[in-house]
Design an enzyme around this catalytic site. Structure first.
Site, PDB file in Angstrom:
ATOM      1  N   THR A   1      -8.047   7.007  -2.617  1.00 43.36           N
ATOM      2  CA  THR A   1      -9.403   6.573  -2.945  1.00 43.36           C
ATOM      3  C   THR A   1     -10.356   7.745  -2.774  1.00 43.36           C
ATOM      4  O   THR A   1     -11.431   7.762  -3.383  1.00 43.36           O
ATOM      5  CB  THR A   1      -9.864   5.412  -2.042  1.00 43.36           C
TER       6      THR A   1
ATOM      7  N   LYS B   1       1.179  14.439   1.598  1.00 43.64           N
ATOM      8  CA  LYS B   1      -0.101  14.829   0.999  1.00 43.64           C
ATOM      9  C   LYS B   1      -0.184  16.340   0.765  1.00 43.64           C
ATOM     10  O   LYS B   1      -1.073  16.819   0.063  1.00 43.64           O
ATOM     11  CB  LYS B   1      -1.260  14.360   1.880  1.00 43.64           C
TER      12      LYS B   1
ATOM     13  N   LYS C   1     -13.929   9.037  -4.936  1.00 39.80           N
ATOM     14  CA  LYS C   1     -15.229   9.431  -4.380  1.00 39.80           C
ATOM     15  C   LYS C   1     -15.631  10.802  -4.928  1.00 39.80           C
ATOM     16  O   LYS C   1     -16.795  11.041  -5.267  1.00 39.80           O
ATOM     17  CB  LYS C   1     -15.167   9.493  -2.845  1.00 39.80           C
TER      18      LYS C   1
ATOM     19  N   LYS D   1      -8.389  14.324   4.028  1.00 43.65           N
ATOM     20  CA  LYS D   1      -7.578  13.105   4.041  1.00 43.65           C
ATOM     21  C   LYS D   1      -6.707  13.174   5.287  1.00 43.65           C
ATOM     22  O   LYS D   1      -6.659  14.212   5.948  1.00 43.65           O
ATOM     23  CB  LYS D   1      -6.704  13.015   2.787  1.00 43.65           C
ATOM     24  N   ARG D   2      -6.010  12.099   5.603  1.00 36.49           N
ATOM     25  CA  ARG D   2      -5.090  12.171   6.736  1.00 36.49           C
ATOM     26  C   ARG D   2      -4.079  13.289   6.525  1.00 36.49           C
ATOM     27  O   ARG D   2      -3.690  13.590   5.397  1.00 36.49           O
ATOM     28  CB  ARG D   2      -4.375  10.827   6.908  1.00 36.49           C
TER      29      ARG D   2
ATOM     30  N   HIS E   1       0.794  -1.231   0.000  1.00 34.86           N
ATOM     31  CA  HIS E   1       0.000   0.000   0.000  1.00 34.86           C
ATOM     32  C   HIS E   1       0.821   1.272   0.000  1.00 34.86           C
ATOM     33  O   HIS E   1       0.259   2.354   0.147  1.00 34.86           O
ATOM     34  CB  HIS E   1      -0.910   0.043   1.232  1.00 34.86           C
TER      35      HIS E   1
HETATM   36  C1  LIG Z   1     -11.704   7.677   1.540  1.00 27.47           C
HETATM   37  C2  LIG Z   1     -11.251   8.037   2.894  1.00 27.47           C
HETATM   38  C3  LIG Z   1      -9.887   8.209   3.160  1.00 27.47           C
HETATM   39  C4  LIG Z   1      -8.833   8.111   2.084  1.00 27.47           C
HETATM   40  O1  LIG Z   1      -8.677   9.380   1.501  1.00 27.47           O
HETATM   41  P1  LIG Z   1      -7.408   9.720   0.565  1.00 27.47           P
HETATM   42  O2  LIG Z   1      -7.726  11.077   0.048  1.00 27.47           O
HETATM   43  O3  LIG Z   1      -7.394   8.690  -0.509  1.00 27.47           O
HETATM   44  O4  LIG Z   1      -6.212   9.692   1.433  1.00 27.47           O
HETATM   45  C5  LIG Z   1      -9.496   8.554   4.441  1.00 27.47           C
HETATM   46  N1  LIG Z   1     -10.402   8.701   5.425  1.00 27.47           N
HETATM   47  C6  LIG Z   1     -11.722   8.570   5.206  1.00 27.47           C
HETATM   48  C7  LIG Z   1     -12.659   8.785   6.334  1.00 27.47           C
HETATM   49  C8  LIG Z   1     -12.192   8.218   3.947  1.00 27.47           C
HETATM   50  O5  LIG Z   1     -13.511   8.062   3.746  1.00 27.47           O
END
Ligand SMILES: *Cc1c(COP(=O)(O)O)cnc(C)c1O
Length: 816
Positions: free
Chosen positions: A653, A551, A657, A545-546, A357
């Protein structure tokens, strides 16, 4: 599909409130009502659930087991009701009780048993497995406390324990009858059997009981219900009665407490590992319990003919967290089932597959021998033997290449390299986006790819459209279904039929009206939670995101400072009104990440309160980012910020979305952004910055001081980190950020993630966003094209590829 009798449902709800809480309907709290609604829904699933596993058992269907230390499930009730096709009926029933379904949903605490993308991927996969009728199951840990709850106090992140079970476990069933013993510590003794063969036994071990809690995952449009089995740790002998009677209460219960500590709390690190003993205990705990459980199931069906194991079982290892499963299965096959080593090893390799990952070095798990060996003495011996045989193989393959042997050894320099163990012990190694897999093959895992090219493959991540479109954005879902039918719900490729409406003015208008409504809903949430009034015709520009340096939330924040400075120096400077929205948790020990949160909040404070600026831009940091909050934010987004340094984000991911909900990707060519940009074209996305190859080529020679010397505007932004306007507590409060950009901290090179290098390109990309947004019709068209081309990013597609190309499993739809 199940249906319900509404009168009966209402009577049942009333009865449950009375039995479970001794209350009448009107006395019950929302949490209590949510609980009884959930248990009622669970009751409606019961038959399908047992029928599903009976069916698979009877057919001796090959099962895929998804082993993951994290499952970021979010809320259960509404998703389950939607998949069961009972959402509207349940909503009507709730209305009869004078409550709306929305309020009931909001009473549910997220199951936040994961950090971020990796855990959410596991949750999306379960939804796709169930919907696709794949014989499968998830194994994980029932953490008592999931991902911490984040509060923002005076601009700083403060962590609170996430007591997600406080109102009861809404949907799972405890199964103490199927508990499993897991052994830690102890000493290994060699014994001889009647054939004078050596066998290994563990003595004087600590026994921990793993108690399973089963959560049903109903598929959409099918009666298949699969199981997520989460293990909770307990002590086999409770407390010490002697100590209790001697009045030593705390010592009497300490053993029980220690056992329970194993499943107490999720480690809040995303993409880094701490190497703490308790984490290793967690890993072995759920892996050993899961394996014992599936071997028990296998034996019931197949007896002890373990040559059949790879025909009955596939195990996917979600990152290296469950990789200790490889030596554990070897231990079971050799020590307990008395197979010879080579036979057992052949079985293992066919059973296991490993998903990588990350490309970050700090995320690769390496266990120091002095932690590992005493805790898991027999497992350590097994790894030594795997390593010994693998070295032998290397000697034959590359005689005399000592450097290679050293680099590829599983145990080296006092540590066990879990990724190496995973590669040697699996038949499949997959990356999670095409670029990521390519980089694994050519860089991070190059030597392994050269050794085992046939093991490597790509499985680009996906997300479930049931949660991220159908549930999160009902108005948009309805817009789509009205035009192309509802086939997209289980076959997202059908979204391509939407493309014919992309240039249709009526469709554009209707779509933009839906987007506006979604923005109004989010604006209301922002007003309530942050007390900030935002302009719903402004661009909703979102980065959720985190919080991690790679990032680059910092790049986003610095750009806002840039805009602030431009507007202040020239009040006529034109900017399209924009609302910058952030959501992010930082690992509790990650100081730089926490300081970046503080900076974002400092920028928000200045910008939102400056009369010259605040009409044009607003900055909103939404606290406690989690699945249920993502469901509110993503539908309302115009711009999806995916701005990681190229080569560092394995897939992402969140980006998918957003695309499904129409947002335009503003991103670097990193992870799955590459595939998004390929699908929609450069005219329907905004791409900027260095490529992964360029990052690689420039890493060594890069000097951020040169950027500042050549670009005074960027230099001024960096200097603002010392400006008391932003650094309101004292001018040094953001010094570590300044230092990391210009000089490097903690042994890192200056500006390791090339924030300043990409800054000018990002400024230009942001200007391009403004220009595009100004043409409303074209913007609507772009958004519709993004939706229409997002079919690839369904986790249904990803799961089909895992099923066919790695697991070799087939769907077993329920019998009519
Ligand atoms: C989809 C999702 C992530 C992943 O987000 P990235 O932008 O791909 O890092 C992290 N936390 C939550 C709550 C999510 O729904």
């Amino acid at each position: 599909m199940s249906t319900i009798n509404k009168e009966e449902w209402l009577r049942d709800i009333e009865k449950r409130v009375s039995v479970d809480f001794f209350k009448t309907l009107s006395e019950a709290s929302l949490e209590e009502l949510h609980y009884v609604f959930s248990r009622e829904a669970l009751g409606l699933l019961k038959n399908n659930w047992t029928q599903t596993s009976n069916h698979w058992n009877k057919e001796k269907a090959k099962m895929a087991y998804y082993f993951s230390a994290e499952f970021l499930m979010g809320r259960w009730l509404s998703n389950a009701l939607i998949n069961m096709n009972l959402y509207e009926e349940a909503g009507d029933a709730a209305k009869k009780l004078g409550i709306d379904m929305n309020a009931l949903e909001e009473a549910e605490t997220d199951a936040g048993l994961g950090n971020g993308g990796l855990g959410r991927l596991a949750a999306c996969f379960l939804d796709s497995l169930a919907t696709g009728n794949y014989p499968s199951m998830g194994y994980g840990i029932r953490y008592k406390y999931g991902m911490f709850e984040q509060k923002i106090i005076n601009g700083y992140q403060v962590e609170k324990p996430d007591n997600w079970l406080v109102h009861g476990d809404v949907a799972s069933i405890k199964r103490p009858d199927e508990a499993v013993e897991v052994k830690f510590w102890g000493r290994v003794a060699i014994e001889k059997d009647h054939n004078n063969k050596n066998y290994y036994h563990l003595y004087d071990y600590e026994s921990i009981i793993a108690v399973p809690y089963d959560l049903p995952v109903p598929g959409y449009g099918t009666s298949t219900v699969l199981t997520l089995r989460l293990w909770q740790a307990s002590s086999p002998d409770g407390f010490d009665l002697d100590l209790f009677q001697a009045g030593e209460y705390s010592r009497a219960v300490s053993k029980e407490t220690q056992a329970e500590n194993i499943s107490r709390v999720l480690y809040p690190n995303d993409n880094t590992v701490g190497g703490k003993q308790l984490r290793l205990r967690q890993q072995y705990f759920f892996v050993a319990a899961g394996l014992a459980d599936l071997i028990r199931r296998f034996k019931k069906q197949w007896g002890t003919d373990f040559s059949k194991l790879p025909d009955a079982v596939a195990i996917q290892l979600n990152d290296t967290h469950p990789v200790v499963a490889i030596p554990e299965l070897m231990r079971i096959l050799v020590d307990e089932e008395h197979l010879d080593w080579d036979t057992a090893w052949g079985i293992c390799i066919r059973v296991f597959a490993y998903t990588n990952h990350t490309l970050l070095a700090e995320a690769l798990e390496k266990w120091p021998i002095n932690i590992f060996a005493p805790l898991l003495p027999r497992i350590y011996q097994v790894i030594e033997e795997i390593n010994r045989r693998f070295l032998h193989f290397l000697h034959q393959k590359f005689p005399g290449d000592w450097q290679k042997h050293k680099e590829m050894e599983i145990i080296n320099d006092g540590v066990i390299k879990m990724a190496w163990l995973a590669i040697v012990g699996s038949h499949s190694i997959n990356g999670v986006a095409q670029l990521h897999t390519d980089l694994l093959k050519t860089q991070e895992l190059k030597m392994w790819y050269e050794l085992f090219p046939e093991k490597f493959n790509n499985k680009t991540n996906g997300v479930t459209q049931r949660r991220w479109l159908l549930k999160a954005n009902p108005a948009l879902a309805n817009f789509i279904t009205t035009r192309i039918g509802d086939g997209w719900i289980t076959n997202l490729d059908e979204l391509s039929k939407l493309e014919q409406f992309a240039s249709d003015p009526k469709a554009q208008e209707e779509f933009m009206a839906i987007k506006l409504k979604d923005k109004q809903l989010l604006a209301k949430y922002i007003q309530q939670h942050n007390n900030i009034k935002v302009n719903t015709s402004s661009i909703f520009d979102v980065q959720i995101k985190r919080l991690h340096e790679y990032k680059r939330q910092l790049l986003n924040a610095l750009h806002i400072i840039y805009l602030y400075q431009r507007i202040k120096s020239d009040p006529n400077y034109h900017v399209t009104p924009r609302t910058f929205i952030f959501g992010a948790k930082a690992a509790s020990g990650y100081h730089m990440a926490k300081l970046i949160i503080r900076l974002i909040n400092a920028v928000a404070d200045v910008v939102n309160h400056d009369p010259v600026v605040s009409d044009k831009i607003k900055v909103v940091f939404l606290e406690n980012y989690r699945v249920s909050l993502a469901e509110k934010i993503i539908p309302a987004s115009d711009v999806s910020e995916q701005i990681s340094t190229a080569g560092y984000e394995a897939s992402g991911t969140g980006n998918m979305k957003f695309m499904m909900n129409g947002a335009i990707t503003l991103g670097t060519l990193d992870g799955a952004n590459v595939e998004i940009a390929e699908l929609v074209g450069r005219e329907n996305s905004v791409i900027f910055g260095l490529t992964a190859d360029e990052v690689n080529a420039q890493k060594m020679s890069y000097n951020p001081h040169q950027v500042l010397a050549q670009d005074p505007e960027i230099a001024a932004v960096v200097e603002a980190l010392h400006d008391p306007i932003f650094a309101s507590e004292n001018v040094h409060m953001f010094e570590p950020i300044y230092q990391s950009l210009l000089y490097g901290v903690d042994g890192n090179p200056p500006d390791k993630y090339m924030v300043l290098k990409d800054f000018r390109s990002y400024i230009n990309a942001q200007k391009q966003v403004e220009a595009l947004y100004a043409d409303e019709k074209n913007w609507a068209k772009m958004m519709l094209i993004n939706i229409a081309r997002s079919g690839k990013f369904s986790s249904d597609r990803t799961i089909k590829q895992y099923a066919e190309e790695i697991w070799d499993i087939k769907p077993y739809p329920p019998k009519k």
